[in-house]
Design a protein around this motif. Structure first.
Motif, mmCIF file in Angstrom:
data_model
loop_
_atom_site.group_PDB
_atom_site.id
_atom_site.type_symbol
_atom_site.label_atom_id
_atom_site.label_comp_id
_atom_site.label_asym_id
_atom_site.label_seq_id
_atom_site.Cartn_x
_atom_site.Cartn_y
_atom_site.Cartn_z
ATOM 1 N N ILE A 16 8.184 1.738 14.369
ATOM 2 C CA ILE A 16 7.304 0.941 13.516
ATOM 3 C C ILE A 16 6.785 1.779 12.357
ATOM 4 O O ILE A 16 6.180 2.838 12.549
ATOM 5 C CB ILE A 16 6.142 0.352 14.328
ATOM 6 N N ILE A 17 7.008 1.296 11.157
ATOM 7 C CA ILE A 17 6.502 1.944 9.957
ATOM 8 C C ILE A 17 5.128 1.394 9.583
ATOM 9 O O ILE A 17 4.241 2.140 9.174
ATOM 10 C CB ILE A 17 7.502 1.770 8.796
ATOM 11 N N TRP A 18 4.949 0.088 9.745
ATOM 12 C CA TRP A 18 3.649 -0.523 9.442
ATOM 13 C C TRP A 18 3.558 -1.855 10.158
ATOM 14 O O TRP A 18 4.556 -2.591 10.245
ATOM 15 C CB TRP A 18 3.506 -0.746 7.938
ATOM 16 N N ARG A 19 2.376 -2.168 10.683
ATOM 17 C CA ARG A 19 2.141 -3.448 11.322
ATOM 18 C C ARG A 19 0.702 -3.881 11.106
ATOM 19 O O ARG A 19 -0.161 -3.084 10.740
ATOM 20 C CB ARG A 19 2.456 -3.388 12.816
ATOM 21 N N ALA A 20 0.439 -5.155 11.343
ATOM 22 C CA ALA A 20 -0.893 -5.713 11.173
ATOM 23 C C ALA A 20 -1.856 -5.085 12.164
ATOM 24 O O ALA A 20 -1.468 -4.683 13.269
ATOM 25 C CB ALA A 20 -0.853 -7.230 11.360
ATOM 26 N N THR A 21 -3.110 -5.035 11.774
ATOM 27 C CA THR A 21 -4.128 -4.451 12.649
ATOM 28 C C THR A 21 -4.722 -5.470 13.611
ATOM 29 O O THR A 21 -5.138 -5.114 14.711
ATOM 30 C CB THR A 21 -5.263 -3.842 11.811
ATOM 31 N N SER A 22 -4.762 -6.737 13.221
ATOM 32 C CA SER A 22 -5.416 -7.754 14.039
ATOM 33 C C SER A 22 -4.507 -8.233 15.164
ATOM 34 O O SER A 22 -3.286 -8.357 14.979
ATOM 35 C CB SER A 22 -5.832 -8.955 13.181
ATOM 36 N N ASP A 23 -5.105 -8.526 16.301
ATOM 37 C CA ASP A 23 -4.361 -9.052 17.438
ATOM 38 C C ASP A 23 -3.933 -10.487 17.148
ATOM 39 O O ASP A 23 -4.745 -11.338 16.809
ATOM 40 C CB ASP A 23 -5.249 -8.998 18.690
ATOM 41 N N ASN A 24 -2.642 -10.744 17.278
ATOM 42 C CA ASN A 24 -2.066 -12.051 16.987
ATOM 43 C C ASN A 24 -1.671 -12.780 18.270
ATOM 44 O O ASN A 24 -0.779 -13.619 18.276
ATOM 45 C CB ASN A 24 -0.827 -11.855 16.093
ATOM 46 N N PRO B 124 -2.170 -6.774 23.430
ATOM 47 C CA PRO B 124 -2.250 -7.309 22.066
ATOM 48 C C PRO B 124 -0.864 -7.511 21.463
ATOM 49 O O PRO B 124 0.103 -6.860 21.843
ATOM 50 C CB PRO B 124 -3.018 -6.213 21.303
ATOM 51 N N THR B 125 -0.798 -8.445 20.530
ATOM 52 C CA THR B 125 0.416 -8.709 19.762
ATOM 53 C C THR B 125 0.112 -8.422 18.297
ATOM 54 O O THR B 125 -0.859 -8.947 17.750
ATOM 55 C CB THR B 125 0.859 -10.172 19.922
ATOM 56 N N HIS B 126 0.927 -7.589 17.678
ATOM 57 C CA HIS B 126 0.720 -7.246 16.267
ATOM 58 C C HIS B 126 1.973 -7.546 15.465
ATOM 59 O O HIS B 126 3.078 -7.148 15.841
ATOM 60 C CB HIS B 126 0.339 -5.772 16.120
ATOM 61 N N TRP B 127 1.781 -8.252 14.362
ATOM 62 C CA TRP B 127 2.887 -8.582 13.479
ATOM 63 C C TRP B 127 3.406 -7.298 12.838
ATOM 64 O O TRP B 127 2.663 -6.555 12.203
ATOM 65 C CB TRP B 127 2.394 -9.557 12.415
ATOM 66 N N VAL B 128 4.708 -7.062 12.972
ATOM 67 C CA VAL B 128 5.329 -5.861 12.411
ATOM 68 C C VAL B 128 5.812 -6.170 10.996
ATOM 69 O O VAL B 128 6.630 -7.058 10.787
ATOM 70 C CB VAL B 128 6.502 -5.383 13.283
ATOM 71 N N PHE B 129 5.298 -5.418 10.029
ATOM 72 C CA PHE B 129 5.695 -5.613 8.635
ATOM 73 C C PHE B 129 6.995 -4.881 8.303
ATOM 74 O O PHE B 129 7.855 -5.396 7.593
ATOM 75 C CB PHE B 129 4.612 -5.093 7.686
ATOM 76 N N LEU B 130 7.092 -3.640 8.771
ATOM 77 C CA LEU B 130 8.211 -2.775 8.407
ATOM 78 C C LEU B 130 8.596 -1.938 9.622
ATOM 79 O O LEU B 130 7.727 -1.340 10.262
ATOM 80 C CB LEU B 130 7.818 -1.830 7.256
ATOM 81 N N ARG B 131 9.889 -1.904 9.937
ATOM 82 C CA ARG B 131 10.353 -1.011 10.997
ATOM 83 C C ARG B 131 11.718 -0.443 10.621
ATOM 84 O O ARG B 131 12.437 -1.003 9.786
ATOM 85 C CB ARG B 131 10.368 -1.695 12.352
ATOM 86 N N LEU B 132 12.077 0.656 11.245
ATOM 87 C CA LEU B 132 13.203 1.456 10.806
ATOM 88 C C LEU B 132 14.523 0.705 10.816
ATOM 89 O O LEU B 132 15.382 0.938 9.951
ATOM 90 C CB LEU B 132 13.305 2.711 11.681
ATOM 91 N N ALA B 133 14.734 -0.190 11.783
ATOM 92 C CA ALA B 133 16.016 -0.890 11.888
ATOM 93 C C ALA B 133 16.401 -1.571 10.581
ATOM 94 O O ALA B 133 17.588 -1.650 10.230
ATOM 95 C CB ALA B 133 15.957 -1.919 13.020
#
Length: 593
Positions: free
Chosen positions: A287-295, A447-456
């Protein structure tokens, strides 16, 4: 005369999704003078905090409340006559952006939020140098963060509305130059974003990766990733009609820059689910970046209704929401790498099982099983008939999915209202957890966090760019990194492999669809940048399953709904009418002129 900014820029903007000001204007006089901001530590820090505030935190809060962006594509169907219905009904127009929150002012959702993010980033960039109460290190760091955030918001504008003028200053209340703003080319704005991000990266101010306790903040990894995505879109057919090879090379090189960062690595397939569930502060190497709020509420709005659990009393969910389509299910290969079917007609309801799939056991004949021996990602993404969904919280017996007609999760033929039962015969599982549900309202989910950017993403970006450059071996090498992580054979080893650019291109595109399904905007953007809406967004189908007295299942492919969201007008959204009237030199996208 002292300049003023609204108090919500400092604190309240994180809680107020919309203001009454015109979206591109600097906010008018308010309660807090700028010197009171710059002479107070918390208020100065509030400038950068506000710049973060417009980042969407839930993937089912973008299109409309609980509607997902995937439901605007051929990946998922969302029942009821809300935004997804209107979108596919062909309602998008200059006066109706469809993606709206009608109880808000303005009702438009995306356009004002992205511009507001740019304005708040510009406020931070302009005013933080004047603060007298922060350290020099804080000043440099926060300004660098604001520059990356500005690029993030511009990337979001690009994905929906196309290239927009690069604005580096918050507009003054007296600004009168709206009709002088012109639309740049996509390459011009992509190059501006690249220059901006490389300047931040090369300054060495931000870390390559934030420590766990600062994971909400942007860093060089995020800057590299934004740059790479923008350059890929810049090279794509929608924005590169002449197939300029230099653009593809830039995209390939930018993807390699992300891949080369030692801070990131792919997780093994055994940990794949951990990309989408788990505490935000727990580092995940991919994971490069993900949301902070629990989804986690997405389980209740876009998941499986566990309320029919036969062993305990569990509350029903509100809506099953995004239901994967048969087209998405068909994109998942068999374990031997064969795609399951080919379509015999334009309805997708008459198919031929491929020889490779038949050899792996695929069958839609009565008593057959079309869900055995599929790509490992299928069982994480797609909840299907007779699947063991796991054990609800505080329970001991597993919940078995029954999507057949009359089953506890049986097929729903009514598409005009919200429903707890799928209209396609499938449910979304990627970021869902059975332990969200338990007797008496109890919950034991993570918690569930929306992933914005990941390496794949960047292995697949490199594969796509190299394929378009004619480097087929290099393209397959990058592609196979993702395939092998998913326990799938190398592309060269799949049944029916053809060493041609066309074959490899289509399998790379299919791999993106599978790897990133039900994660947000990937399919939405890919359909547009590849200019394939006319091929993919005419209708969607599902699988209607019936159960015989002897327990065997019969399978019927069924068209769910025809779509009108495939015209060129859906390639790039228009500038909302009121702002278009004000910005007379800003041309609308070609299909809207």
């Amino acid at each position: 005369m002292r300049q003023r900014i609204l108090i919500f820029i400092i604190a309240l903007v994180a809680f107020l999704p919309y203001g009454c000001e015109k979206v591109l204007e600097k906010t008018p006089d308010g309660q807090t003078t700028i010197d009171k901001v710059l002479n107070n530590y918390n208020r100065s820090k509030g400038l950068i905090d506000a710049a973060y505030s417009q980042i969407y935190q839930a993937r089912d809060q973008v299109s409309f409340v609980h509607n997902t962006i995937d439901a605007l594509t051929d990946n998922a169907f969302w029942a009821a006559t809300y935004n997804a219905y209107e979108w596919h009904n062909g309602s998008l127009s200059l006066s109706n952006p469809v993606i709206t929150w009608d109880w808000s002012t303005p009702s438009e959702q995306l356009w004002p939020d992205f511009w507001r993010g740019i304005r708040l980033a510009n406020n931070a960039i302009k005013y933080l140098p004047q603060s007298t109460v922060i350290t020099e290190q804080e000043r440099r760091t926060w300004i660098a963060e604001a520059r990356v955030l500005r690029a993030w918001y511009y990337m979001n504008l690009l994905e929906f509305y196309g290239p927009m003028p690069w604005i580096t200053e918050p507009f003054e209340p007296t600004y009168m130059g709206w009709n002088e703003l012109t639309r740049p080319t996509y390459d011009e704005i992509a190059s501006q974003i690249e220059t901006e991000l490389l300047d931040v990266i090369n300054s060495g101010i931000l870390p390559d990766r934030q420590p766990a306790q600062e994971a909400r903040k942007v860093d060089n990894g995020i800057a590299y990733a934004i740059r790479a995505r923008v350059l890929l879109y810049n090279a794509s057919p929608l924005n590169n009609p002449d197939n300029n090879q230099t653009k593809w090379q830039r995209a390939a090189d930018a993807a390699q820059d992300v891949i080369d960062m030692p801070q990131y690595s792919l997780v093994p397939m055994s940990e794949y689910k951990r990309l989408f569930i788990g505490a935000h502060a727990t580092p995940v190497t991919e994971i490069i970046w993900r949301a902070t709020s629990d989804n986690s509420h997405i389980n209740n709005a876009n998941g499986v209704d566990v309320g029919s659990y036969p062993y305990a009393s569990i509350a029903h969910l509100w809506n099953c929401g995004e239901s994967p389509t048969q087209e998405l299910v068909d994109a998942f290969e068999m374990t031997n790498g064969a795609l399951p079917v080919t379509y015999n007609d334009d309805t997708h309801t008459n198919v031929t099982v491929t020889p490779g799939a038949a050899a792996a056991g695929y069958s839609e004949a009565p008593g057959g099983d079309p869900y055995a021996n599929r790509d490992a990602r299928f069982y994480i993404n797609i909840v299907h008939n007779m699947m063991n969904y796991g054990v609800p919280y505080n329970c001991t017996e597993p919940y078995i999915i029954e999507t057949f007609v009359g089953g506890r999760n049986g097929f729903n033929d009514v598409i005009s209202r919200e429903t707890q039962r799928s209209c396609t015969g499938y449910y979304s599982g990627k970021d869902k957890q059975i332990k969200y549900w338990g007797p008496g309202g109890s919950k034991g989910n993570e918690p569930t966090h929306w992933v914005f950017l990941r390496l794949a993403e960047f292995y697949l970006q490199k594969a796509e760019a190299l394929c378009e450059l004619g480097d087929l071996e290099g393209a397959m090498t990058a592609l196979n990194v993702i395939r092998e992580r998913a326990l799938q054979p190398r592309l060269q080893d799949v049944p029916g492999f053809v060493n041609s650019q066309e074959f490899i291109r289509e399998r790379i595109r299919n791999e993106r669809r599978v790897e990133y399904c039900l994660e947000g905007q990937y399919r939405f953007n890919d359909q547009r940048r590849w200019k394939i809406l006319n091929e993919t967004n005419r209708f969607v189908t599902g699988m209607r399953i019936t159960k015989a007295n002897d327990g065997t299942f019969s399978y019927e492919r069924k068209k769910i709904r025809d779509y009108q969201s495939y015209t060129d007008k859906y390639l790039v959204m228009p500038i909302p009418l009121e702002d278009a009237k004000k910005m007379t030199s800003m041309v609308q996208p070609a299909a809207w002129q």
